[in-house]
Design an enzyme around this catalytic site. Structure first.
Site, short mmCIF file in Angstrom:
data_model
loop_
_atom_site.label_atom_id
_atom_site.label_comp_id
_atom_site.label_asym_id
_atom_site.label_seq_id
_atom_site.Cartn_x
_atom_site.Cartn_y
_atom_site.Cartn_z
N LEU A 127 0.85 -1.18 0.00
CA LEU A 127 0.00 0.00 0.00
C LEU A 127 0.89 1.24 0.00
O LEU A 127 2.09 1.16 0.26
CB LEU A 127 -0.91 0.00 1.23
CG LEU A 127 -1.92 -1.15 1.31
CD1 LEU A 127 -2.61 -1.15 2.66
CD2 LEU A 127 -2.94 -1.05 0.18
N SER A 128 0.30 2.40 -0.25
CA SER A 128 1.12 3.60 -0.30
C SER A 128 1.83 3.85 1.03
O SER A 128 2.95 4.35 1.06
CB SER A 128 0.27 4.81 -0.69
OG SER A 128 -0.75 5.03 0.26
N GLU A 129 1.18 3.49 2.17
CA GLU A 129 1.82 3.64 3.47
C GLU A 129 1.39 2.52 4.41
O GLU A 129 0.23 2.09 4.38
CB GLU A 129 1.45 4.98 4.14
CG GLU A 129 1.78 6.21 3.34
CD GLU A 129 3.25 6.57 3.31
OE1 GLU A 129 4.03 5.97 4.09
OE2 GLU A 129 3.61 7.45 2.52
N THR A 130 2.33 2.08 5.24
CA THR A 130 2.03 1.22 6.37
C THR A 130 2.53 1.90 7.62
O THR A 130 3.68 2.35 7.68
CB THR A 130 2.69 -0.16 6.21
OG1 THR A 130 2.19 -0.80 5.03
CG2 THR A 130 2.40 -1.05 7.41
#
Length: 274
Positions: free
Chosen positions: A42-45
């Protein structure tokens, strides 16, 4: 350790910006967190664990750690309240690479207190400008850069923002962490559930960080808030990020800070085994 996937800056599943949130029971190795972020893709974790009266919070894209991420912070706060790690009426303090951040719950909305990131205009003869225009295929009204190394590009119409089809190969060669393209909303027409009196719209591209287009970007609004606030002479603004998933951000300017408001919904819960 508990792992959740949460759609931030949306009150409905499968819209807004998805972030993974890992609720850690202890501090862990950076290489492990990067591996998990790559696995989630995902774009951020976001990774967080209890530290003193608050929580240590770090953010990773699939390829690198970042200094500031709004939607994953919103998701982290939502996860802590929803899972009973923090009482529903209690504010949350996060300790991050961008300093101390706080989250406040206001009914179904979450407010994040972030540092403002105003932009400084790039000079007209800057050699980056022709490359930027070629990558975006637009004629900018303004190009500035923030301390987050984001380029902010204002264009003339909302249609230009919506119809952008950037050359991500060219964008990835630019010496910046991300590119924000924005305009006034100009009566932007959306589906019924998304109607609103928006002050401005934007899109955000960060191929150098492994994210061609980010659906809704809190950190970008730390730049957009001061920029449009000054131009429109407003302290409170309503923004729409016009990605294919779309998302709504409330923005309030407060001195050297920006308060970002958004909603969130959990779409997946699981247990991390590795």
């Amino acid at each position: 350790m508990k792992l959740l996937q949460i759609d931030a800056f949306s009150d409905r599943p499968y819209q807004g910006n998805p972030a993974a949130v890992c609720l850690l029971d202890r501090a862990v190795e950076e290489t492990w967190m990067q591996s998990v972020a790559a696995e989630m893709n995902l774009s951020e974790t976001a990774f967080l664990h209890r530290e003193g009266r608050g929580f240590r919070l770090r953010w990773f894209t699939p390829t690198t750690e970042v200094d500031l991420c709004g939607h994953a912070t919103l998701a982290a706060a939502h996860a802590l309240w929803e899972n009973g790690r923090v009482p529903s009426g209690q504010d949350i303090q996060f300790y991050t690479r961008s300093g101390d951040l706080s989250a406040h719950r206001q009914q179904s909305w979450i407010e994040l207190d972030f540092p403002a990131s105003p932009v400084v205009q790039r000079p007209p003869n800057d050699p980056i400008l022709p490359k930027l225009e070629a990558a975006l295929d637009v004629i900018p009204l303004f190009v500035g850069e923030s301390v987050l190394q984001y380029l902010l590009v204002e264009v003339a119409t909302a249609a230009e923002v919506q119809n952008l089809d950037p050359d991500f190969g060219q964008l990835s060669q630019l010496p910046c962490q991300g590119v924000i393209v924005t305009s006034r909303s100009q009566g932007l027409m959306l589906d019924r559930a998304r109607q609103g009196d928006y002050d401005f719209i934007s899109r955000f591209f960060a191929p150098r960080m492994g994210i061609n287009e980010d659906p809704v970007t809190g950190s970008a609004h730390c730049c957009l808030g001061p920029y449009w606030g000054r131009k429109l002479k407003k302290m409170q603004l309503l923004a729409y990020q016009a990605s294919p998933r779309g998302g709504i951000v409330r923005v309030r300017r407060e001195a050297e800070r920006v308060v970002l408001g958004g909603q969130a919904v959990t779409v997946l819960e699981g247990t991390l085994l590795g």
